[in-house]
Design a protein around this motif. Structure first.
Motif, PDB file in Angstrom:
ATOM      1  N   ALA A  40      48.437  26.223  36.119  1.00  0.00           N
ATOM      2  CA  ALA A  40      46.795  26.058  36.186  1.00  0.00           C
ATOM      3  C   ALA A  40      46.282  27.203  37.155  1.00  0.00           C
ATOM      4  O   ALA A  40      45.394  27.441  36.456  1.00  0.00           O
ATOM      5  CB  ALA A  40      46.578  24.726  37.062  1.00  0.00           C
ATOM      6  N   TRP A  41      46.887  27.557  38.148  1.00  0.00           N
ATOM      7  CA  TRP A  41      46.178  28.826  38.705  1.00  0.00           C
ATOM      8  C   TRP A  41      46.432  29.995  37.837  1.00  0.00           C
ATOM      9  O   TRP A  41      45.798  31.105  37.905  1.00  0.00           O
ATOM     10  CB  TRP A  41      46.585  29.006  40.284  1.00  0.00           C
ATOM     11  CG  TRP A  41      46.246  28.089  41.109  1.00  0.00           C
ATOM     12  CD1 TRP A  41      46.631  27.056  41.621  1.00  0.00           C
ATOM     13  CD2 TRP A  41      44.888  28.077  41.581  1.00  0.00           C
ATOM     14  NE1 TRP A  41      45.991  26.327  42.415  1.00  0.00           N
ATOM     15  CE2 TRP A  41      44.613  26.877  42.449  1.00  0.00           C
ATOM     16  CE3 TRP A  41      43.643  28.915  41.276  1.00  0.00           C
ATOM     17  CZ2 TRP A  41      43.332  26.809  42.992  1.00  0.00           C
ATOM     18  CZ3 TRP A  41      42.569  28.863  41.893  1.00  0.00           C
ATOM     19  CH2 TRP A  41      42.340  27.515  42.800  1.00  0.00           C
ATOM     20  N   ASN A  42      47.540  30.230  37.082  1.00  0.00           N
ATOM     21  CA  ASN A  42      47.884  31.264  36.190  1.00  0.00           C
ATOM     22  C   ASN A  42      46.619  31.287  35.231  1.00  0.00           C
ATOM     23  O   ASN A  42      46.208  32.444  35.181  1.00  0.00           O
ATOM     24  CB  ASN A  42      49.096  31.256  35.628  1.00  0.00           C
ATOM     25  CG  ASN A  42      49.596  32.242  34.661  1.00  0.00           C
ATOM     26  OD1 ASN A  42      48.896  32.266  33.641  1.00  0.00           O
ATOM     27  ND2 ASN A  42      50.313  33.603  35.048  1.00  0.00           N
ATOM     28  N   VAL A  43      46.379  30.355  34.676  1.00  0.00           N
ATOM     29  CA  VAL A  43      45.258  30.251  33.751  1.00  0.00           C
ATOM     30  C   VAL A  43      43.892  30.595  34.200  1.00  0.00           C
ATOM     31  O   VAL A  43      42.997  31.489  33.833  1.00  0.00           O
ATOM     32  CB  VAL A  43      45.145  28.807  33.040  1.00  0.00           C
ATOM     33  CG1 VAL A  43      43.862  28.716  32.392  1.00  0.00           C
ATOM     34  CG2 VAL A  43      46.487  28.722  32.183  1.00  0.00           C
ATOM     35  N   VAL A  44      43.561  30.086  35.691  1.00  0.00           N
ATOM     36  CA  VAL A  44      42.358  30.514  36.403  1.00  0.00           C
ATOM     37  C   VAL A  44      42.465  32.128  36.615  1.00  0.00           C
ATOM     38  O   VAL A  44      41.450  32.710  36.453  1.00  0.00           O
ATOM     39  CB  VAL A  44      42.390  29.658  37.809  1.00  0.00           C
ATOM     40  CG1 VAL A  44      41.200  30.309  38.640  1.00  0.00           C
ATOM     41  CG2 VAL A  44      41.950  28.359  37.139  1.00  0.00           C
ATOM     42  N   TYR A  45      43.732  32.616  36.941  1.00  0.00           N
ATOM     43  CA  TYR A  45      43.826  33.999  37.404  1.00  0.00           C
ATOM     44  C   TYR A  45      43.482  34.980  35.788  1.00  0.00           C
ATOM     45  O   TYR A  45      42.585  35.986  35.908  1.00  0.00           O
ATOM     46  CB  TYR A  45      45.068  34.241  37.531  1.00  0.00           C
ATOM     47  CG  TYR A  45      45.347  35.695  37.793  1.00  0.00           C
ATOM     48  CD1 TYR A  45      44.702  36.752  38.858  1.00  0.00           C
ATOM     49  CD2 TYR A  45      46.061  36.334  36.866  1.00  0.00           C
ATOM     50  CE1 TYR A  45      45.078  37.947  39.027  1.00  0.00           C
ATOM     51  CE2 TYR A  45      46.484  37.702  36.774  1.00  0.00           C
ATOM     52  CZ  TYR A  45      45.991  38.505  38.090  1.00  0.00           C
ATOM     53  OH  TYR A  45      46.290  39.974  37.879  1.00  0.00           O
ATOM     54  N   THR A  46      43.951  34.634  34.817  1.00  0.00           N
ATOM     55  CA  THR A  46      43.905  35.188  33.687  1.00  0.00           C
ATOM     56  C   THR A  46      42.316  35.367  33.352  1.00  0.00           C
ATOM     57  O   THR A  46      41.853  36.130  32.761  1.00  0.00           O
ATOM     58  CB  THR A  46      44.657  34.795  32.564  1.00  0.00           C
ATOM     59  OG1 THR A  46      46.084  34.778  32.923  1.00  0.00           O
ATOM     60  CG2 THR A  46      44.505  35.546  31.263  1.00  0.00           C
ATOM     61  N   GLY A  48      39.752  34.440  35.040  1.00  0.00           N
ATOM     62  CA  GLY A  48      39.052  35.087  36.184  1.00  0.00           C
ATOM     63  C   GLY A  48      39.054  36.466  36.021  1.00  0.00           C
ATOM     64  O   GLY A  48      37.992  37.242  36.358  1.00  0.00           O
ATOM     65  N   THR A  49      40.210  37.146  35.599  1.00  0.00           N
ATOM     66  CA  THR A  49      40.373  38.602  35.531  1.00  0.00           C
ATOM     67  C   THR A  49      39.347  39.211  34.484  1.00  0.00           C
ATOM     68  O   THR A  49      38.841  40.123  34.756  1.00  0.00           O
ATOM     69  CB  THR A  49      41.766  38.947  35.168  1.00  0.00           C
ATOM     70  OG1 THR A  49      42.770  38.477  36.527  1.00  0.00           O
ATOM     71  CG2 THR A  49      42.304  40.425  34.995  1.00  0.00           C
ATOM     72  N   LEU A  50      39.377  38.379  33.432  1.00  0.00           N
ATOM     73  CA  LEU A  50      38.612  38.848  32.263  1.00  0.00           C
ATOM     74  C   LEU A  50      37.347  38.605  32.620  1.00  0.00           C
ATOM     75  O   LEU A  50      36.332  39.516  32.298  1.00  0.00           O
ATOM     76  CB  LEU A  50      38.964  37.904  30.998  1.00  0.00           C
ATOM     77  CG  LEU A  50      40.397  38.013  30.448  1.00  0.00           C
ATOM     78  CD1 LEU A  50      40.571  37.113  29.365  1.00  0.00           C
ATOM     79  CD2 LEU A  50      40.598  39.396  30.119  1.00  0.00           C
ATOM     80  N   ALA A  83      42.195  47.177  32.512  1.00  0.00           N
ATOM     81  CA  ALA A  83      42.083  46.486  33.566  1.00  0.00           C
ATOM     82  C   ALA A  83      42.355  45.145  33.263  1.00  0.00           C
ATOM     83  O   ALA A  83      42.420  44.152  34.091  1.00  0.00           O
ATOM     84  CB  ALA A  83      40.883  46.709  34.478  1.00  0.00           C
ATOM     85  N   MET A  84      41.760  44.616  31.916  1.00  0.00           N
ATOM     86  CA  MET A  84      42.049  43.241  31.202  1.00  0.00           C
ATOM     87  C   MET A  84      43.110  43.095  30.933  1.00  0.00           C
ATOM     88  O   MET A  84      43.815  42.055  31.008  1.00  0.00           O
ATOM     89  CB  MET A  84      40.793  43.137  30.504  1.00  0.00           C
ATOM     90  CG  MET A  84      39.488  42.986  31.119  1.00  0.00           C
ATOM     91  SD  MET A  84      38.074  42.263  29.928  1.00  0.00           S
ATOM     92  CE  MET A  84      37.903  43.849  28.825  1.00  0.00           C
ATOM     93  N   LEU A  85      43.661  44.035  30.072  1.00  0.00           N
ATOM     94  CA  LEU A  85      44.857  43.897  29.437  1.00  0.00           C
ATOM     95  C   LEU A  85      46.026  43.655  30.179  1.00  0.00           C
ATOM     96  O   LEU A  85      46.927  42.910  29.992  1.00  0.00           O
ATOM     97  CB  LEU A  85      45.060  45.194  28.273  1.00  0.00           C
ATOM     98  CG  LEU A  85      46.110  45.028  27.403  1.00  0.00           C
ATOM     99  CD1 LEU A  85      46.264  43.877  26.511  1.00  0.00           C
ATOM    100  CD2 LEU A  85      46.529  46.381  26.569  1.00  0.00           C
ATOM    101  N   TYR A 163      36.744  41.988  42.878  1.00  0.00           N
ATOM    102  CA  TYR A 163      38.130  41.778  42.620  1.00  0.00           C
ATOM    103  C   TYR A 163      38.681  40.725  43.652  1.00  0.00           C
ATOM    104  O   TYR A 163      39.829  40.109  43.423  1.00  0.00           O
ATOM    105  CB  TYR A 163      39.032  43.004  42.418  1.00  0.00           C
ATOM    106  CG  TYR A 163      38.511  43.580  40.870  1.00  0.00           C
ATOM    107  CD1 TYR A 163      39.369  42.794  39.863  1.00  0.00           C
ATOM    108  CD2 TYR A 163      37.832  44.638  40.958  1.00  0.00           C
ATOM    109  CE1 TYR A 163      39.085  43.385  38.619  1.00  0.00           C
ATOM    110  CE2 TYR A 163      37.719  45.041  39.490  1.00  0.00           C
ATOM    111  CZ  TYR A 163      38.214  44.600  38.257  1.00  0.00           C
ATOM    112  OH  TYR A 163      38.078  45.071  37.110  1.00  0.00           O
ATOM    113  N   ALA A 164      38.221  40.734  44.944  1.00  0.00           N
ATOM    114  CA  ALA A 164      38.873  39.855  45.893  1.00  0.00           C
ATOM    115  C   ALA A 164      38.700  38.378  45.599  1.00  0.00           C
ATOM    116  O   ALA A 164      39.508  37.584  45.851  1.00  0.00           O
ATOM    117  CB  ALA A 164      38.150  40.090  47.264  1.00  0.00           C
TER     118      ALA A 164
END
Length: 196
Positions: A40-46, A48-50, A83-85, A163-164
């Motif tokens: 779940a957090w991995n998906v949010v991170y991905t 969120g990064t985008l 930075a997205m890839l 980014y924080a």
């Protein structure tokens, strides 16, 4: 460990997870399994990064067209794409290894992925470190890495603040990996139960 075909075919399943991202209170309390919490957090991170990188691009372009004092737009767009890839690829690889393949190497694999996510996050701040150490002048390779991976961050405190936001999913993913490394594969006891 799965084979290369499994890895590449998992992009479809991962893309489906990204399309259906949601945030729930269970994610903050870690009340589901550690694998589920990590996913779940991995998906949010991905996602969120985008989104954070796109917001960074918009802010930069507005500043660029107002001042035209921040360098080349082309270099910035290349750096933004990278930075997205890179985080996307690392996030997918981490998801594949941790969730699909149970850490790939068991406890050691989980612990390594916990460290990897912390390093990926902290790498966003390495231009400041390189600047202070005066290492960014030492080689052409370091100069190119600094130019394309950290473009616009060398003199930008607001970029660090933007980014924080990604610190939250990073902490939860690392916590999940460390919990799995300690043998918490089936159910978590909540974040506070784990830390006791």
């Amino acid at each position: 460990m799965g084979n290369v075909g499994d890895f590449f075919s998992s992009y479809g399943a991962y893309w489906n997870l990204l399309r259906h991202m949601s945030i729930s209170s269970d994610m903050f309390t870690c009340s589901n399994s550690w694998h589920h919490t990590f996913q779940a957090w991995n998906v949010v991170y991905t996602v969120g990064t985008l989104l954070v990188t796109l917001a960074f691009v918009v802010i930069y372009l507005v500043k660029y067209f107002q001042d035209q004092a921040y360098g080349s737009v082309e270099d910035f767009l290349i750096a933004s794409f990278i930075a997205m890839l890179v985080p996307f690829l690392v996030a997918h690889l981490g998801w594949f290894c941790v969730v699909v393949n149970d850490g790939c190497c068991g406890c050691i694999g989980y612990a390594l992925w916990g460290v990897v996510y912390l390093v990926v996050f902290l790498s966003r701040y390495s231009p400041r470190f390189l600047e202070k150490q005066h290492l960014h002048h030492s080689s052409e390779f370091v100069r190119i890495v600094n130019k394309y991976f950290f473009y616009g961050q060398q003199h930008s405190d607001w970029a660090n603040i933007v980014y924080a936001v990604l610190l939250v999913p990073i902490v939860y993913m690392s916590l999940s990996c460390f919990a799995l490394a300690c043998g918490g594969a089936t159910r978590s006891r909540g974040v506070f139960g784990f830390l006791e």
